[in-house]
Design a protein around this motif. Sequence first.
Motif, PDB file in Angstrom:
ATOM      1  N   THR A 716       1.236  -1.254  -0.193  1.00  0.00           N
ATOM      2  CA  THR A 716       0.048  -0.102   0.077  1.00  0.00           C
ATOM      3  C   THR A 716       0.856   1.421   0.323  1.00  0.00           C
ATOM      4  O   THR A 716       1.996   0.968  -0.129  1.00  0.00           O
ATOM      5  N   THR A 717       0.451   2.255   0.120  1.00  0.00           N
ATOM      6  CA  THR A 717       1.159   3.625  -0.252  1.00  0.00           C
ATOM      7  C   THR A 717       1.421   3.786   0.700  1.00  0.00           C
ATOM      8  O   THR A 717       3.067   4.115   1.123  1.00  0.00           O
ATOM      9  N   GLU A 718       0.558   3.678   1.864  1.00  0.00           N
ATOM     10  CA  GLU A 718       1.415   3.949   2.838  1.00  0.00           C
ATOM     11  C   GLU A 718       2.576   2.402   3.603  1.00  0.00           C
ATOM     12  O   GLU A 718       3.094   3.731   4.257  1.00  0.00           O
ATOM     13  N   ILE A 723       8.919   2.415   4.026  1.00  0.00           N
ATOM     14  CA  ILE A 723       9.980   1.613   4.364  1.00  0.00           C
ATOM     15  C   ILE A 723      11.060   2.832   3.526  1.00  0.00           C
ATOM     16  O   ILE A 723      11.894   3.372   3.987  1.00  0.00           O
ATOM     17  N   LEU A 724      10.560   3.881   2.700  1.00  0.00           N
ATOM     18  CA  LEU A 724      11.360   4.835   1.936  1.00  0.00           C
ATOM     19  C   LEU A 724      11.496   5.626   3.507  1.00  0.00           C
ATOM     20  O   LEU A 724      13.092   6.321   2.760  1.00  0.00           O
ATOM     21  N   THR A 725      10.618   6.245   3.880  1.00  0.00           N
ATOM     22  CA  THR A 725      11.329   7.946   5.003  1.00  0.00           C
ATOM     23  C   THR A 725      11.582   6.627   6.429  1.00  0.00           C
ATOM     24  O   THR A 725      12.643   7.543   7.258  1.00  0.00           O
ATOM     25  N   THR A 726      11.575   5.359   6.522  1.00  0.00           N
ATOM     26  CA  THR A 726      12.510   5.213   8.094  1.00  0.00           C
ATOM     27  C   THR A 726      13.462   4.541   7.525  1.00  0.00           C
ATOM     28  O   THR A 726      14.510   4.610   8.981  1.00  0.00           O
ATOM     29  N   PHE A 727      14.066   4.219   6.410  1.00  0.00           N
ATOM     30  CA  PHE A 727      15.100   3.985   6.236  1.00  0.00           C
ATOM     31  C   PHE A 727      16.352   5.167   4.986  1.00  0.00           C
ATOM     32  O   PHE A 727      15.579   5.076   4.353  1.00  0.00           O
ATOM     33  N   GLU A 741       5.922   7.882  -8.551  1.00  0.00           N
ATOM     34  CA  GLU A 741       5.326   7.236  -9.849  1.00  0.00           C
ATOM     35  C   GLU A 741       4.907   5.999  -9.098  1.00  0.00           C
ATOM     36  O   GLU A 741       3.960   5.300 -10.003  1.00  0.00           O
ATOM     37  N   PHE A 742       4.603   5.509  -7.659  1.00  0.00           N
ATOM     38  CA  PHE A 742       3.972   4.272  -7.556  1.00  0.00           C
ATOM     39  C   PHE A 742       2.284   4.993  -7.034  1.00  0.00           C
ATOM     40  O   PHE A 742       1.626   4.060  -7.535  1.00  0.00           O
ATOM     41  N   ASN A 743       2.526   5.949  -6.431  1.00  0.00           N
ATOM     42  CA  ASN A 743       0.698   6.153  -6.875  1.00  0.00           C
ATOM     43  C   ASN A 743       0.331   6.934  -8.145  1.00  0.00           C
ATOM     44  O   ASN A 743      -0.380   5.933  -8.406  1.00  0.00           O
ATOM     45  N   LYS A 744       0.873   6.749  -9.790  1.00  0.00           N
ATOM     46  CA  LYS A 744       0.994   6.344 -10.510  1.00  0.00           C
ATOM     47  C   LYS A 744       0.218   5.215 -11.101  1.00  0.00           C
ATOM     48  O   LYS A 744      -0.897   4.786 -11.440  1.00  0.00           O
TER      49      LYS A 744
END
Length: 769
Positions: A716-718, A723-727, A741-744
């Motif tokens: 999911t987006t969340e 992952i992108l913000t924690t690491f 890109e993921f949201n697209k």
Amino acid sequence: VVGEAAILPNLSLLDPACGSGAFLVAAMKTLIDIYAGVLGRIPFLNDRALTDWKAKIEREHPSVNYYIKKQIITNNLYGVDIMEEATEIAKLRLFLTLMASAEKVSQLEPLPNIDFNLMPGNSLVGLLRVNDEQFANYDLFNKNYSQLVQEKAAAVRAYKNSATFTKDLQQLRDSIQKQRETAIDTLNTISLYEWAKLGIKYEEATWDERKGKTGKAKKRTLKKSDIEALTPFHWSFEFDEIMVQRGGFDAIITNPPWEVFKPNAKEFFMEHSELISKKNMTIKDFEKAQKELMKDAAIQRAWLDYLSDFPHVSQYFRSSPQYLNQIAYVNGRKAGSDTNLYKLFTEQCYNLLKPGGYCGIIIPSGIYSDLGTKQIRKMLFEKTKVQQLVSLANEKFIFDNVHHAFKFCLLSFEKGGETQDFKATFRINPREAVGTDALDSFLHNPDTFVEITTDFIERQSPESLSVMEIRGEVDFTITDKILQFPPLGEELSGTWNFSLTREFDMTMDSHLFKVQDGPGMRPLFEGKMMNHFIIKPEEGRYVINESEGRKAVLGRDSLDTGQLLNYQKYRVGLRAIASSTNARTILATTLPSHVFCGNSLLVSSSELTGAETLLITSLLDSVLVDYYARQIVSANINMFYVYNLPVPRLQAGDPWFSELVERAARLICTTPEFAALWEEVMPTPWTATSGVTDEAGRNRLRAEIDAIVATLYGLTTEEFTYILTTFPLVADAQKAATLEEFNKLTDLSRDWDSGLTAIEKTIGKYRRS
């Protein structure tokens, strides 16, 4: 506190690698707090025995604080260290802490006699248990071992409890020491016999003058002097009352050595040459400097003696019944690993504890992740109750002389029972690292920890029992989604399979490495020459004559008929030197054909098409696969970890296959050596502008690959945002592009699903009518 069943006076706390005694001082402070709590409660308990005990202390001793500390040092604290000077410093440290509790000179009392509490010796080599029959077989005087131990224990008690140091007391200490020396001589003989039963030989290093290097070791039967040189600590004799009568120590707290038990040439020769102290010297420079030093007969002899110190002890560690859990088997094969001292100490702590005893130990994080520690984990899960696992990176230098990215853990367990679940926390990234000032509050905050079950561990890593660095419920959810796909190393029918190999060892094969390029030479690629979708041939140091390289790859018994070999193909390459504390853990690319590789690169060895090679590269370089890998990898990438990465086996015609291959091709095929690969997977001929070289364009392609892979795994987006913000995997600008890109893709997928739903409803309507 008082009576036959008194707990505090009989509590035994051990540090088997006590060093200067820091942990023992800390244990003393903890026990003081407990005693203070007891003394404070006595007036309210209305217990005659306790009241009389407190009154007696106050009446007979000018300082209750001093008296309690002295009792703790005398009765509760024990330490062993291989360096005799360390134990002397530890004693001094305890004495200074004791004396500091006296507010005036009149409160001082004689220092405790703790010569037989803190003792020098090798904690890892020595007898844990001895019986009368064993001792009688090797003792020249046929003494009764049990009686000898009892006499010695009684003398030690008398020595420890003496109020003053007198001439008689010195004689008592000397007599105990003489008795120890006699008994230890026999115990060393028993040890020699035990080692011989294991088939252990002494291997004396030799020098081959003709070849100018070490030759074949000379094996001989072990002598008692070989055992004596190791300064064994015989636990059953030195601490018989604790080990035999009580069944072991109540608690162990320790920070043992973290070194690998094997010769270290650089460390040895650094003592003799400033050149060797250079950190980044090449193999050739080191070999040249070493060769010059070995011309000195004294240095050569010292080097051979140094080398001879290791083989027989390593054999003991690997074959002794005392260390049953040092060798790990994964997938039915022995997991090759060095003899790590922290692994030995972990198992020895288990041996030294009584049933129900507790251990708290500070060791490298490899204890919960490395393949070589699998059997230790199995022992901990099946024979102890693991209580807590705290993993920290040294980013804020809790340990001054340890690399900032090094990970260590605080592990605690209770001997006996089995582990169903335990509390864990992992703080390994620079921005979340914990410093010494915040460590205490961090460890006592319940929100710091998550609960990890052994059921989850067995499902996530059934072969290795590695513990993932889970931070919260979202990690469990994401992991479940990742585990829907088969491991990369699993053999499947009807699709491509993946295998890895190492080609040339940077030490053993260094004779093949040349620095001068020329006709018939091929580059040797090393791990530092590649990154995500990138090769950097300009950073290469060595080349290899192709015909010599082919002979080495084929092996002595194979004939070179000009057959196509692995090095002649486009291959997936992974950097073997990595860490979960780096910005990225998995670093992969597609390598050009006709290059050889050193052991710092893992290279694919399976039959793959160009498209499959690019697909695998794109999957391995994705943020999501890296997220999973960094939670199971400690220091380096090895084949097992790569084989256990859950990866979708996409094939031509599957959704997202061509999209991933195309993007990887644009990132990798930027130079002529990749022209053939480009033309294999793309519809147009390769040109100098086929690949994308500008940073903004490459970032966009990487973002698209990351978004596609996250979509493949069903995040999911969340979850993907987490992952992108924690690491610290990618820069902020790259994160924004990746999420865009993921949201697209998510919107497109949602539109497609809703469109299908509308069509299905319409079809259903017409069917009904």
